[in-house]
Design a protein around this motif. Structure first.
Motif, PDB file in Angstrom:
ATOM      1  N   GLU A 113       0.787  -1.251  -0.106  1.00 31.90           N
ATOM      2  CA  GLU A 113      -0.231   0.021   0.010  1.00 31.90           C
ATOM      3  C   GLU A 113       1.043   1.324   0.137  1.00 31.90           C
ATOM      4  OE1 GLU A 113      -4.047   1.406   2.205  1.00 31.90           O
ATOM      5  OE2 GLU A 113      -2.717   0.401   3.477  1.00 31.90           O
ATOM      6  N   ALA A 114       1.146   1.812  -1.225  1.00 31.29           N
ATOM      7  CA  ALA A 114       2.097   2.823  -1.352  1.00 31.29           C
ATOM      8  C   ALA A 114       1.491   3.860  -2.355  1.00 31.29           C
ATOM      9  CB  ALA A 114       3.324   2.247  -1.887  1.00 31.29           C
ATOM     10  N   LEU A 115       2.184   4.897  -2.552  1.00 27.47           N
ATOM     11  CA  LEU A 115       1.734   6.109  -3.473  1.00 27.47           C
ATOM     12  C   LEU A 115       2.288   5.511  -4.875  1.00 27.47           C
ATOM     13  CD1 LEU A 115       0.566   8.743  -3.503  1.00 27.47           C
ATOM     14  CD2 LEU A 115       2.727   9.746  -3.100  1.00 27.47           C
ATOM     15  N   ILE A 116       1.148   4.979  -5.648  1.00 28.69           N
ATOM     16  CA  ILE A 116       1.148   4.373  -6.927  1.00 28.69           C
ATOM     17  C   ILE A 116       0.144   5.082  -7.901  1.00 28.69           C
ATOM     18  CG2 ILE A 116       0.995   2.076  -8.216  1.00 28.69           C
ATOM     19  CD1 ILE A 116       1.789   0.867  -5.479  1.00 28.69           C
ATOM     20  N   ARG A 117       0.687   5.372  -9.005  1.00 29.33           N
ATOM     21  CA  ARG A 117      -0.075   5.814 -10.101  1.00 29.33           C
ATOM     22  C   ARG A 117       0.042   5.174 -11.326  1.00 29.33           C
ATOM     23  NH1 ARG A 117      -2.215   7.524  -5.961  1.00 29.33           N
ATOM     24  NH2 ARG A 117      -2.952   9.532  -5.417  1.00 29.33           N
ATOM     25  N   VAL A 118      -0.713   4.429 -12.001  1.00 32.64           N
ATOM     26  CA  VAL A 118      -0.539   3.923 -13.344  1.00 32.64           C
ATOM     27  C   VAL A 118      -1.121   4.978 -14.546  1.00 32.64           C
ATOM     28  CG1 VAL A 118      -0.715   2.120 -15.224  1.00 32.64           C
ATOM     29  CG2 VAL A 118      -0.510   1.407 -12.954  1.00 32.64           C
ATOM     30  N   ARG A 119      -0.195   5.661 -14.978  1.00 30.66           N
ATOM     31  CA  ARG A 119      -0.705   6.815 -16.020  1.00 30.66           C
ATOM     32  C   ARG A 119      -0.868   6.128 -17.308  1.00 30.66           C
ATOM     33  NH1 ARG A 119      -2.574  10.415 -12.306  1.00 30.66           N
ATOM     34  NH2 ARG A 119      -0.492  11.413 -11.070  1.00 30.66           N
ATOM     35  N   ASP A 120      -2.182   6.328 -17.949  1.00 30.08           N
ATOM     36  CA  ASP A 120      -2.478   5.479 -19.041  1.00 30.08           C
ATOM     37  C   ASP A 120      -2.012   6.253 -20.200  1.00 30.08           C
ATOM     38  OD1 ASP A 120      -4.665   3.201 -19.987  1.00 30.08           O
ATOM     39  OD2 ASP A 120      -4.614   4.673 -21.317  1.00 30.08           O
ATOM     40  N   HIS A 121      -1.063   5.788 -21.234  1.00 31.64           N
ATOM     41  CA  HIS A 121      -0.737   6.161 -22.603  1.00 31.64           C
ATOM     42  C   HIS A 121      -0.905   4.985 -23.391  1.00 31.64           C
ATOM     43  CE1 HIS A 121       1.146   9.795 -20.614  1.00 31.64           C
ATOM     44  NE2 HIS A 121       1.498   9.094 -19.730  1.00 31.64           N
ATOM     45  N   PHE A 122      -1.840   4.275 -23.194  1.00 32.14           N
ATOM     46  CA  PHE A 122      -2.069   2.937 -23.956  1.00 32.14           C
ATOM     47  C   PHE A 122      -1.429   2.882 -25.457  1.00 32.14           C
ATOM     48  CE2 PHE A 122      -4.448  -0.524 -26.050  1.00 32.14           C
ATOM     49  CZ  PHE A 122      -4.273  -1.508 -25.249  1.00 32.14           C
ATOM     50  N   PRO A 123      -0.888   2.058 -25.829  1.00 39.12           N
ATOM     51  CA  PRO A 123      -0.612   0.751 -24.991  1.00 39.12           C
ATOM     52  C   PRO A 123       0.601   0.791 -23.971  1.00 39.12           C
ATOM     53  CG  PRO A 123       0.462   0.646 -27.186  1.00 39.12           C
ATOM     54  CD  PRO A 123      -0.277   1.895 -27.028  1.00 39.12           C
ATOM     55  N   LEU A 124       1.262   1.892 -23.520  1.00 40.40           N
ATOM     56  CA  LEU A 124       2.076   2.305 -22.932  1.00 40.40           C
ATOM     57  C   LEU A 124       1.463   2.434 -21.402  1.00 40.40           C
ATOM     58  CD1 LEU A 124       5.246   2.698 -22.029  1.00 40.40           C
ATOM     59  CD2 LEU A 124       4.689   4.944 -22.730  1.00 40.40           C
ATOM     60  N   ALA A 125       1.817   1.908 -20.268  1.00 41.66           N
ATOM     61  CA  ALA A 125       1.682   2.344 -18.885  1.00 41.66           C
ATOM     62  C   ALA A 125       2.948   3.056 -18.311  1.00 41.66           C
ATOM     63  CB  ALA A 125       1.355   0.842 -18.016  1.00 41.66           C
ATOM     64  N   ARG A 126       2.790   4.199 -17.701  1.00 43.50           N
ATOM     65  CA  ARG A 126       3.683   4.776 -17.083  1.00 43.50           C
ATOM     66  C   ARG A 126       3.674   4.830 -15.729  1.00 43.50           C
ATOM     67  NH1 ARG A 126       4.264  10.230 -15.694  1.00 43.50           N
ATOM     68  NH2 ARG A 126       2.308  10.744 -16.895  1.00 43.50           N
ATOM     69  N   LEU A 127       4.639   4.253 -14.833  1.00 46.06           N
ATOM     70  CA  LEU A 127       4.379   4.117 -13.442  1.00 46.06           C
ATOM     71  C   LEU A 127       4.924   5.387 -12.739  1.00 46.06           C
ATOM     72  CD1 LEU A 127       5.450   0.467 -12.957  1.00 46.06           C
ATOM     73  CD2 LEU A 127       3.267   1.438 -13.702  1.00 46.06           C
TER      74      LEU A 127
END
Length: 292
Positions: free
Chosen positions: A219-233
């Motif tokens: 449980e941490a500060l995590i964001r998956v930014r969606d640049h589909f088909p790329l995932a930027r963490l």
């Protein structure tokens, strides 16, 4: 929870803030708390549960495509531990074109929708007032949803009592709330830049990817930014070295790819508020951990 909580053991400024908060809450004839299970609304509900008898209090949880399942479950568990009645409402945000179009006012329309649903629910339950968890620091952020709070006359007892985020966390620790140190949270729609239309499949893909990363990093500060088909963490900077090293790197890549992305990268800037808006393309990417 710390059922033996003694406000007399608090530092004077915190004790005074707690007294203001509970006095404000005790003055309501009855109350529905807009409850997400995050740090702010958790403290608000915990204080209300001490200030009001159970029959005069309930918590309202809006669920739907915007709400990660782990946040909804945390809210359910916490409401139960506080002995508060919990009612769940399907916000069905994507049914509203003003929200699904995902422009810069999405948060305003979404907040207004949820608060209107909760206001109607309060009336149906015979509860006199609705309160939500904004605190003083929220005034300094870009939060279009605050406009909806004002327009609908919803109460913000934490802010009214003079609490900022640090005070909310300190009181949460004193109360023994499990949310005291949870990272900042935001809805799944915040993972996409404004102007990218929202649909259930995109939000489900983001949720699955973040769940996979959470399974590795906790449980941490995590964001998956969606640049589909790329995932930027975007991660808490303290986790960057762990995420880039084995065995975590391989497990993260496998989990994100399993959710439907073809490429996975780690943003060396780490998490920043509004990261989906400040980084709109592949030029924002610093390190690619794997590409297929």
């Amino acid at each position: 929870m710390n059922h033996g909580f003694d406000p007399g053991g608090l530092a004077p400024p915190l004790a005074a803030a707690w007294a203001r908060l509970t006095a404000r809450l005790a003055a309501f004839p009855s109350l529905l708390v807009a409850f997400s299970g995050g740090v702010d609304s958790a403290l608000l509900l915990a204080a209300a549960a001490r200030a009001l008898p159970a029959e005069r209090l309930a918590a309202g949880l809006c669920v739907g495509a915007f709400t990660p399942w782990w946040e909804a479950q945390r809210a359910r568990d916490l409401a139960q531990s506080l002995g508060a009645r919990l009612v769940e409402l399907d916000a069905d945000e994507l049914s509203q074109p003003s929200i699904a179009v995902n422009d810069s006012q999405r948060c305003y329309y979404c907040k207004k929708l949820r608060l209107m649903l909760l206001t109607r629910q309060a009336r149906q339950m015979g509860l006199a007032e609705l309160a939500e968890g904004s605190q003083l620091d929220d005034a300094g952020d870009f939060r279009p949803g605050v406009k909806a709070v004002r327009e609908l006359g919803v109460h913000s007892p934490l802010a009214e009592a003079g609490l900022d985020k640090a005070m909310v966390r300190a009181l949460s620790r004193a109360l023994g709330l499990p949310t005291a140190d949870v990272p900042a949270a935001a809805c799944l729609a915040s993972r996409l830049p404004w102007g990218r239309p929202l649909d259930a499949a995109v939000l489900a893909r983001i949720q699955a990817a973040e769940a996979g990363v959470r399974a590795v990093l906790g449980e941490a500060l995590i964001r998956v930014r969606d640049h589909f088909p790329l995932a930027r963490l975007e991660l808490d900077p303290a986790l960057l070295a762990t995420a880039a090293s084995e065995p975590a790197r391989g497990r993260i890549v496998a989990a994100v790819e399993a959710s439907g992305y073809a490429s996975v990268c780690l943003d060396l800037k780490g998490y920043r508020q509004g990261g989906a808006q400040s980084s709109r393309g592949d030029a924002s990417i610093d390190v690619v951990t794997k590409e297929t």
